[in-house]
Enzyme design. Sequence first.
Site, mmCIF file in Angstrom:
data_model
loop_
_atom_site.group_PDB
_atom_site.id
_atom_site.type_symbol
_atom_site.label_atom_id
_atom_site.label_comp_id
_atom_site.label_asym_id
_atom_site.label_seq_id
_atom_site.Cartn_x
_atom_site.Cartn_y
_atom_site.Cartn_z
ATOM 1 C CG ASP A 1 37.406 42.721 51.417
ATOM 2 O OD1 ASP A 1 37.273 42.039 52.453
ATOM 3 O OD2 ASP A 1 36.524 43.518 51.013
ATOM 4 C CE LYS B 1 36.504 38.970 52.981
ATOM 5 N NZ LYS B 1 35.364 39.821 52.621
HETATM 6 C C1 LIG Z 1 34.283 41.129 49.369
HETATM 7 S S1 LIG Z 1 34.756 41.298 47.714
HETATM 8 C C2 LIG Z 1 35.891 42.639 47.761
HETATM 9 C C3 LIG Z 1 35.256 43.980 47.985
HETATM 10 C C4 LIG Z 1 36.252 45.099 47.786
HETATM 11 N N1 LIG Z 1 37.246 45.126 48.848
HETATM 12 C C5 LIG Z 1 35.556 46.425 47.774
HETATM 13 O O1 LIG Z 1 35.712 47.182 48.723
HETATM 14 O O2 LIG Z 1 34.862 46.711 46.801
HETATM 15 C C6 LIG Z 1 35.816 39.940 47.476
HETATM 16 C C7 LIG Z 1 36.374 39.865 46.066
HETATM 17 O O3 LIG Z 1 37.410 38.875 46.060
HETATM 18 C C8 LIG Z 1 37.437 38.329 44.762
HETATM 19 N N2 LIG Z 1 38.185 37.078 44.756
HETATM 20 C C9 LIG Z 1 37.937 35.956 45.459
HETATM 21 N N3 LIG Z 1 38.824 34.999 45.154
HETATM 22 C C10 LIG Z 1 39.680 35.535 44.253
HETATM 23 C C11 LIG Z 1 40.805 35.047 43.550
HETATM 24 N N4 LIG Z 1 41.227 33.788 43.711
HETATM 25 N N5 LIG Z 1 41.456 35.855 42.695
HETATM 26 C C12 LIG Z 1 41.018 37.128 42.505
HETATM 27 N N6 LIG Z 1 39.946 37.660 43.136
HETATM 28 C C13 LIG Z 1 39.284 36.864 43.994
HETATM 29 C C14 LIG Z 1 35.974 38.153 44.409
HETATM 30 O O4 LIG Z 1 35.791 38.062 43.010
HETATM 31 C C15 LIG Z 1 35.357 39.423 45.026
HETATM 32 O O5 LIG Z 1 35.199 40.437 44.063
#
Ligand SMILES: C[S@@+](CC[C@H](N)C(=O)[O-])C[C@H]1O[C@@H](n2cnc3c(N)ncnc32)[C@H](O)[C@@H]1O
Length: 231
Positions: free
Chosen positions: A127, A167
């Site tokens: 996600d 996603k």
């Molecule tokens: C929409 S949120 C996820 C929500 C989660 N699926 C839930 O149901 O609680 C997207 C997450 O992706 C993480 N994210 C984005 N880029 C990332 C990366 N390069 N490495 C690790 N996490 C990452 C962000 O920190 C964020 O917490």
Amino acid sequence: MAKNKINKNWIHDHINDPYVKLAQKEGYRARAAFKLKEIDEDEKLIKPGQVIVDLGCTPGSWGQYARRKLAGKEGGGINGTLIGLDMLPMEPIADFHFIQGDFREADVLQQLESVVQGARVDLVLSDMAPNLSGIHDADAARMEHLIDLAIEFSQAHLKPEGSLLVKCFKDMGFNDIVLKFRAEFKTVIQKKPKASRDKSSEIFLLGRGLKNPTEGGMASAQPLDSEGWHP
Ligand SMILES: C[S@@+](CC[C@H](N)C(=O)[O-])C[C@H]1O[C@@H](n2cnc3c(N)ncnc32)[C@H](O)[C@@H]1O
């Protein structure tokens, strides 16, 4: 539109959003749980005994949903293994092995691989989305890069019959991403769950069954113990 007005609209939508209310009622940390729930109910992705990797797992609603699916009826531990990764911290979830770090960094990937190594992964969830800069091409390239890495990870660690759910955004390199999925997976399905806002170009891609499974993904068989470690 002025920034204030956008914020007010967002707050209005959020307060009146049925999935926000449902998430509160059912004890989920985010409404995103219902996106995974709907896709899972349609596609029968999550089953007891599985090894699941949740990329971009914070605040943890997908992890909570997956945990509930793997939990026995009487409570207690789970039947299966849950491993999650995020660059942001996450409040612990029982039986969920959390790694904090940036998935794009080699040492973080190595950490994840050292936890996963030996376990054959049934399902990779992503996600993840980059922090948007507002520069469309740069944001699209960052999104595509994250998805490329998720595909690479899946290619190396999924069981041959495993699945990857990611996603995407329709306006961020989506057609290219579909082509990449088709090159790697036997079946590719697009999913727009009801909890994904109509206004958003967000869409999920599900790839099932690797076309060219790697030796490593097929040969190893040692499952992790209930705390997510190798016995
Ligand atoms: C929409 S949120 C996820 C929500 C989660 N699926 C839930 O149901 O609680 C997207 C997450 O992706 C993480 N994210 C984005 N880029 C990332 C990366 N390069 N490495 C690790 N996490 C990452 C962000 O920190 C964020 O917490």
